[in-house]
Design an enzyme around this catalytic site. Structure first.
Site, PDB file in Angstrom:
ATOM      1  CB  THR A   1      -5.050   4.459  -2.439  1.00  0.00           C
ATOM      2  OG1 THR A   1      -4.078   5.359  -2.980  1.00  0.00           O
ATOM      3  CG2 THR A   1      -4.329   3.222  -1.920  1.00  0.00           C
TER       4      THR A   1
ATOM      5  CE  LYS B   1      -0.243   5.222  -2.712  1.00  0.00           C
ATOM      6  NZ  LYS B   1      -1.464   6.041  -2.832  1.00  0.00           N
TER       7      LYS B   1
END
Length: 293
Positions: free
Chosen positions: A98, A173
């Site tokens: 991420t 995300k």
């Protein structure tokens, strides 16, 4: 069977790499900053380990990574002995970190210059999702590259979808983390209110969980939140890292995230309480802690 590599054997990467070997049947080489963990993985799954990301990537058809942040990612890709120096022409690098959309685009450009492809592919589902091989993977890149990589990703995913060009996976995300921030704060306030009102929390949740208030967080975290147990998932430190990415990206595109910014500061208060490694549901501890002041 293909030759693949996995870089980064944290709580997510370790089982993800395992599924590439056990479920996919691939020839897997792993790299981890702590070599002992890479050795342990190789012993458990019958693969091999490398001493540098470059060594791990050499000769591989697909190379995966799941590390901490933008700088960690740059280190294991374009840094000294990074994987990009070992990638063969036509190979694919799949990044499950991420990270920012900016670093995804930066690495895509470097990959193109090196004659191979790049996908940004952050995941959702937490440690349990990784261990059970049922992650959700949000992917940015070209359709043709996605189509070639998907059978590999499916080894540890229940869903893998192409969201758009490189960077779109990371942006999706961010959508996920923005949703979670508001949901967990709302659930924390609801449970806190029920407790202060003298309600039976279990009865109250049972009454509302079948309606519009239902969420994954409610289904999986209300009991541990009620009981003050915060050792069940994604850590506050990691969430603050992700929310920082969200807020910086919002500034870039002109989006307004007032609730996200507020919840980010609430997590800062949890950190000040010593809750750095508590899971994200620990927002309720901040509310309950205020009662003690």
């Amino acid at each position: 069977m293909a030759k693949v590599a996995f870089i980064g054997l944290g709580v997510m990467g370790y089982p993800m790499a395992g599924f590439l070997a056990s479920r996919g049947g691939h020839d897997v080489t792993v790299y981890n900053r702590t070599t002992a963990k890479a050795e342990a993985w190789a012993k458990e799954y019958g693969g091999s380990f490398a001493l540098t990301p470059q060594e791990a990537a050499e000769g591989c058809d697909v190379v995966f990574a799941c590390v901490g942040n933008d700088n960690d990612l740059r280190s294991v890709t374009t840094g000294e002995n990074g994987a990009f120096h070992g990638m063969k022409a036509g190979a694919i690098f799949v990044d499950h970190t991420t990270a920012s959309a900016q670093v995804a685009r930066e690495l895509d450009e470097a990959a193109r210059a090196g004659g191979f492809s790049f996908l940004d592919a952050p995941v959702s589902g937490g440690q349990a999702g990784a261990e059970n091989g049922v992650l959700t993977v949000m992917i940015g890149g070209e359709q043709e590259v996605f189509d070639r990589a998907k059978p590999f990703i499916d080894c540890f995913a229940k869903f893998a979808g192409l969201m758009g060009p490189v960077g779109a996976g990371q942006q999706t995300k961010m959508v996920n983390q923005i949703c979670i921030a508001g949901l967990v704060q709302g659930l924390s306030e609801a449970i806190h209110f029920a407790q202060k009102s003298g309600l039976d929390v279990e009865k109250a949740i049972s009454a509302v969980r079948g309606g519009a208030a239902q969420s994954w967080q409610m289904e999986n975290r209300w009991e541990t939140m009620r009981d003050g147990e915060f050792e069940h998932g994604f850590a506050v430190d990691w969430m603050r890292k992700d929310l920082k990415i969200c807020l910086e990206a919002a500034d870039e595109v002109g989006a307004r995230l007032p609730v996200t910014a507020l919840v980010d500061q609430f997590y800062a208060e949890v950190q000040a309480m010593g809750g750095n490694r508590w899971d994200t549901s620990s927002l309720i501890a901040r509310l309950n802690n205020a009662d003690k002041k």
